[in-house]
Design a protein around this motif. Structure first.
Motif: not given
Ligand code: GTP
Ligand code: MG
Length: 217
Positions: A39, A158, A44, A41, A130, A71, A21, A24-27
């Motif tokens: 920003q 992302a 999921t 998210s 980044d 996650g 979790s 950043g999978k969804s992003s």
């Molecule tokens: N700096 C940075 N932050 C990111 C990036 N991608 C995602 N984030 C941040 O990371 C956090 C989690 O992102 P999600 O995309 O929700 O993560 P996830 O893997 O989908 O999480 P689950 O759905 O719980 O499994 C959020 O606050 C995003 O803004 C990235 O490429 N760079």
């Protein structure tokens, strides 16, 4: 007419995204399918769905059916049920969180246990590239792990968009290569590969709509 041509693809690949979790999978999927970074998210819940067409070679388009899994531990059993019908997958970790990298062997074991033999074909992705100053996992170390596991490795963000297109293209090409080589059955029940319409043999938008042309495989 143009709209119907847009719908033409050679194969559809079912791809799963897994990893801890907040990696950043969804992003990542939003960046890849919508071209933007959101920003805030929310985690999921269960599983989410995205899709996009990708041109692998001139005139050779595939449709990626992308399954965004949760996650969080409590959704593990739901995630497990998606490996079986996926032909490809991206195992994501956050380069600024060592714990998410250390979870990778567990995700990999799970994918291998619940997928079909040799599937899903996986790519390891170091995400949030980044945030260079906050890195806890070096590129070399991650690459060495991926190589030892027989996986391609990519890094992406992302937020900036860096490396995103390349990572999905790399995986789609791996899958496409495996399908062409006959290593993965195309069109079989639960294979994760659906045959589409061959653009060069489509003579009219009516045929494209009706799906009258033969399957590519
Ligand atoms: N700096 C940075 N932050 C990111 C990036 N991608 C995602 N984030 C941040 O990371 C956090 C989690 O992102 P999600 O995309 O929700 O993560 P996830 O893997 O989908 O999480 P689950 O759905 O719980 O499994 C959020 O606050 C995003 O803004 C990235 O490429 N760079
Ligand atoms: Mg998510």
């Amino acid at each position: 007419m143009e709209r119907h041509m847009e719908a033409i693809w050679l194969y559809q690949f079912r791809i799963i995204l897994v990893g801890d979790s907040t990696v950043g999978k969804s992003s990542l999927l939003r960046r890849f399918t919508e071209g933007r970074f959101v920003q805030v998210s929310d985690p999921t819940v269960g599983v989410d769905f995205f899709s996009r067409l990708l041109e692998l070679e001139p005139g050779k388009r595939v449709k990626l059916q992308l399954w965004d899994t949760a996650g969080q531990e409590r959704f593990r059993s739901i995630t497990q049920s998606y490996y079986r019908s996926s032909v490809g997958g991206i195992l994501v970790f956050d380069v600024t969180s060592r714990a998410t990298f250390e979870s990778c062997p567990r995700w990999l074991a799970e994918a291998r246990m619940h997928g079909q033999p040799g599937r899903p074909l996986l790519l390891l992705l170091g995400h949030k590239a980044d945030k260079a100053e906050e890195r806890q996992v070096g590129r070399q170390e991650a690459e060495a792990y991926a190589t030892a596991q027989g996986l391609p490795y990519a890094e992406a963000s992302a937020l900036s968009g860096q490396g995103v297109e390349e990572a999905f293209t790399c995986l789609a090409k791996e899958v496409y290569g495996a399908v062409k080589a006959g290593l993965v059955p195309a069109g079989g029940e639960g294979s994760g590969v659906t045959c589409g319409i061959v653009p060069s043999t489509v003579h009219s938008s009516e045929e494209a709509r009706a799906g009258l042309r033969p399957c590519a495989c």
